[in-house]
Design a protein around this motif. Structure first.
Motif, PDB file in Angstrom:
ATOM      1  N   UNK A   4      59.898   0.377   2.289  1.00 36.72           N
ATOM      2  CA  UNK A   4      60.624  -0.599   1.474  1.00 36.72           C
ATOM      3  C   UNK A   4      59.651  -1.605   0.844  1.00 36.72           C
ATOM      4  N   UNK A   5      58.735  -2.121   1.648  1.00 36.32           N
ATOM      5  CA  UNK A   5      57.746  -3.079   1.147  1.00 36.32           C
ATOM      6  C   UNK A   5      56.875  -2.433   0.076  1.00 36.32           C
ATOM      7  N   UNK A   6      56.451  -1.220   0.300  1.00 37.40           N
ATOM      8  CA  UNK A   6      55.600  -0.527  -0.671  1.00 37.40           C
ATOM      9  C   UNK A   6      56.319  -0.345  -2.000  1.00 37.40           C
ATOM     10  N   UNK A   7      57.601   0.002  -1.953  1.00 36.83           N
ATOM     11  CA  UNK A   7      58.385   0.200  -3.182  1.00 36.83           C
ATOM     12  C   UNK A   7      58.547  -1.114  -3.925  1.00 36.83           C
ATOM     13  N   UNK A   8      58.862  -2.199  -3.197  1.00 36.68           N
ATOM     14  CA  UNK A   8      59.048  -3.498  -3.841  1.00 36.68           C
ATOM     15  C   UNK A   8      57.760  -3.975  -4.507  1.00 36.68           C
ATOM     16  N   UNK A   9      56.645  -3.792  -3.825  1.00 36.04           N
ATOM     17  CA  UNK A   9      55.369  -4.225  -4.402  1.00 36.04           C
ATOM     18  C   UNK A   9      54.998  -3.389  -5.623  1.00 36.04           C
ATOM     19  N   UNK A  10      55.284  -2.093  -5.576  1.00 34.71           N
ATOM     20  CA  UNK A  10      54.996  -1.218  -6.723  1.00 34.71           C
ATOM     21  C   UNK A  10      55.861  -1.598  -7.921  1.00 34.71           C
ATOM     22  N   UNK A  11      57.135  -1.890  -7.674  1.00 41.27           N
ATOM     23  CA  UNK A  11      58.038  -2.287  -8.756  1.00 41.27           C
ATOM     24  C   UNK A  11      57.599  -3.601  -9.387  1.00 41.27           C
ATOM     25  N   UNK A  12      57.167  -4.540  -8.552  1.00 43.77           N
ATOM     26  CA  UNK A  12      56.700  -5.828  -9.080  1.00 43.77           C
ATOM     27  C   UNK A  12      55.472  -5.636  -9.967  1.00 43.77           C
ATOM     28  N   UNK A  13      54.538  -4.823  -9.500  1.00 42.30           N
ATOM     29  CA  UNK A  13      53.328  -4.575 -10.281  1.00 42.30           C
ATOM     30  C   UNK A  13      53.636  -3.879 -11.600  1.00 42.30           C
ATOM     31  N   UNK A  14      54.635  -3.016 -11.596  1.00 47.84           N
ATOM     32  CA  UNK A  14      54.956  -2.231 -12.784  1.00 47.84           C
ATOM     33  C   UNK A  14      55.786  -2.999 -13.796  1.00 47.84           C
ATOM     34  N   UNK A  15      56.728  -3.800 -13.327  1.00 50.50           N
ATOM     35  CA  UNK A  15      57.716  -4.375 -14.239  1.00 50.50           C
ATOM     36  C   UNK A  15      57.647  -5.889 -14.432  1.00 50.50           C
ATOM     37  N   UNK A  16      57.241  -6.646 -13.408  1.00 46.79           N
ATOM     38  CA  UNK A  16      57.493  -8.088 -13.385  1.00 46.79           C
ATOM     39  C   UNK A  16      56.912  -8.823 -14.584  1.00 46.79           C
ATOM     40  N   UNK A  17      55.652  -8.636 -14.857  1.00 49.64           N
ATOM     41  CA  UNK A  17      55.017  -9.388 -15.943  1.00 49.64           C
ATOM     42  C   UNK A  17      55.642  -9.047 -17.296  1.00 49.64           C
ATOM     43  N   UNK A  18      55.856  -7.769 -17.557  1.00 55.58           N
ATOM     44  CA  UNK A  18      56.432  -7.345 -18.841  1.00 55.58           C
ATOM     45  C   UNK A  18      57.849  -7.863 -19.001  1.00 55.58           C
ATOM     46  N   UNK A  19      58.660  -7.748 -17.961  1.00 57.25           N
ATOM     47  CA  UNK A  19      60.048  -8.211 -18.051  1.00 57.25           C
ATOM     48  C   UNK A  19      60.103  -9.722 -18.233  1.00 57.25           C
ATOM     49  N   UNK A  20      59.263 -10.450 -17.494  1.00 50.98           N
ATOM     50  CA  UNK A  20      59.264 -11.919 -17.590  1.00 50.98           C
ATOM     51  C   UNK A  20      58.946 -12.369 -19.015  1.00 50.98           C
ATOM     52  N   UNK A  21      57.940 -11.790 -19.606  1.00 53.86           N
ATOM     53  CA  UNK A  21      57.531 -12.186 -20.950  1.00 53.86           C
ATOM     54  C   UNK A  21      58.572 -11.803 -21.994  1.00 53.86           C
ATOM     55  N   UNK A  22      59.135 -10.621 -21.875  1.00 55.86           N
ATOM     56  CA  UNK A  22      60.149 -10.186 -22.839  1.00 55.86           C
ATOM     57  C   UNK A  22      61.381 -11.073 -22.783  1.00 55.86           C
ATOM     58  N   UNK A  23      61.838 -11.387 -21.587  1.00 59.96           N
ATOM     59  CA  UNK A  23      63.033 -12.217 -21.423  1.00 59.96           C
ATOM     60  C   UNK A  23      62.796 -13.614 -21.999  1.00 59.96           C
TER      61      UNK A  23
END
Length: 382
Positions: free
Chosen positions: A201-220
């Motif tokens: 679970x931790x590995x999936x959450x960290x991978x998702x954050x690395x993949x999406x967080x910065x791009x989604x934050x900036x777009x929003x």
């Protein structure tokens, strides 16, 4: 609407508290006088405080009424009516009902009930069922893979006036690397996972954050800036976080977790928002910075009731009574003028001629401040 006169009150203005009277005409504040009215039709407030109706930027109080027990769904119009009544009784006349777009668990109740909750909030407001004014606060979980589908679906709603971006992945904001053991303990207990399941679970959450967080934050933030919708960061913990939030054009810093982040956010022009329950309880339930400490440092700008509506007024009066530089007028601004202006609502939040007559009468009982009456645009609603 006939003229109303409220007299013999302690008026909590923007910068001071004065004795006097206030006139309401056509739902707005028509006049403020530092003398009591001598007219027979004046309503005597018996020396109680008269303050602006409170503006709540971040509450998920409604969730408990949509799903009062696990696997129990309640009709949306009744859930909203109960939520709305509790807010008005707490002196909150403007509410930004926060709804989570995404969660750390993709099939959580928040995700499952999202559409029904938003429809109920919008319908109750459009049909004139609410006593408070209700807006939408979209809380965007930027490590959730399906976030942008939700965001694009709801960002066009007229009631959306505030959008926040948050990342609850382990190693981020609220759960920095040193707090991952606490993250593990909390979520492993909450979702009844084995050690190996929690590792995955931790590995999936960290991978998702690395993949999406910065791009989604900036777009929003770009979309909201283009639309003139206020944005807020969430759980900023470092100077770098605060600088990034300011660079992205955010107006509010929600629940900063450290004094460093709060100071930087405040200096960069973001309004630092903290939880009223944090003040009432004497500290953060998750071990982060205490709101009272931010007040002592002069960097507390907004209070939010979060999950407990009646905490908002109590917290404001407590801040005014603590060892800091906040007068009562300053403390009341934390729950009225400051949140209103941070969300681009310049027609309320202050006792000032021409603004909405959203008002609260408060009796200074020795145990706690007690709300006697609440008005929305001059109409008594409590």
């Amino acid at each position: 609407m006939k003229e109303q006169i409220l007299s013999n009150a302690k008026l909590i203005l923007a910068d001071e508290v004065v004795n006097g009277s206030l006139v309401i005409r056509d739902g707005k504040i028509a006049d403020i006088d530092t003398h009591d009215s001598q007219l027979s039709q004046a309503d005597d407030l018996n020396g109680d405080y008269l303050m602006p109706g409170m503006v709540e930027l971040h509450t998920d109080n409604q969730e408990k009424y949509f799903t009062p027990r696990p696997k129990v769904d309640y009709p949306g119009h009744l859930a909203m009516a109960t939520h709305d009544a509790q807010l008005i009784a707490a002196g909150i006349t403007t509410s930004f009902d926060s709804v989570a777009l995404g969660d750390i668990i993709g099939d959580s109740t928040r995700v499952e009930k999202l559409d029904a909750m938003i429809k109920a909030i919008v319908a109750s407001e459009q049909n004139g069922l609410n006593r408070a004014s209700h807006f939408l606060h979209l809380r965007c979980e930027v490590s959730f893979p399906g976030l942008m589908e939700f965001f694009e679906r709801y960002i066009g709603e007229d009631l959306v006036k505030l959008v926040s971006v948050m990342d609850h992945a382990p190693g981020q904001r609220q759960f920095p690397p040193e707090n991952i053991p606490k993250y593990r303990e909390y979520y492993q207990g909450k979702y009844n996972m084995s050690d190996s399941e929690m590792d995955d679970f931790i590995a999936i959450q960290q991978a998702n954050s690395a993949k999406y967080a910065d791009r989604f934050r900036r777009t929003i933030c770009e979309v909201c800036n283009d639309r003139g919708i206020a944005t807020a960061s969430h759980d900023d913990a470092t100077l770098t976080h605060a600088q990034e939030s300011a660079q992205l054009g955010m107006q509010v810093a929600e629940f900063t977790t450290t004094l460093v982040a709060a100071r930087a956010s405040h200096e960069l022009g973001l309004k630092v928002l903290m939880g009223a329950p944090n003040v009432v309880r004497g500290g953060s339930h998750s071990g982060n910075i205490a709101a009272a400490e931010l007040a002592r440092d002069g960097v507390l700008d907004i209070l939010s009731s979060d999950y407990y509506p009646s905490a908002l007024l109590q917290a404001a009066f407590m801040v005014a009574g603590q060892d800091n530089g906040y007068t009562l007028a300053d403390a009341i601004a934390l729950v009225t003028r400051n949140p209103a202006q941070a969300s681009n609502l310049f027609d309320r939040g202050e006792l000032k001629t021409g603004l909405r007559a959203d008002l609260v009468q408060v009796h200074p009982h020795e145990v706690m401040p007690m709300i006697q009456r609440t008005w929305r645009e001059g109409r008594r609603v409590f």
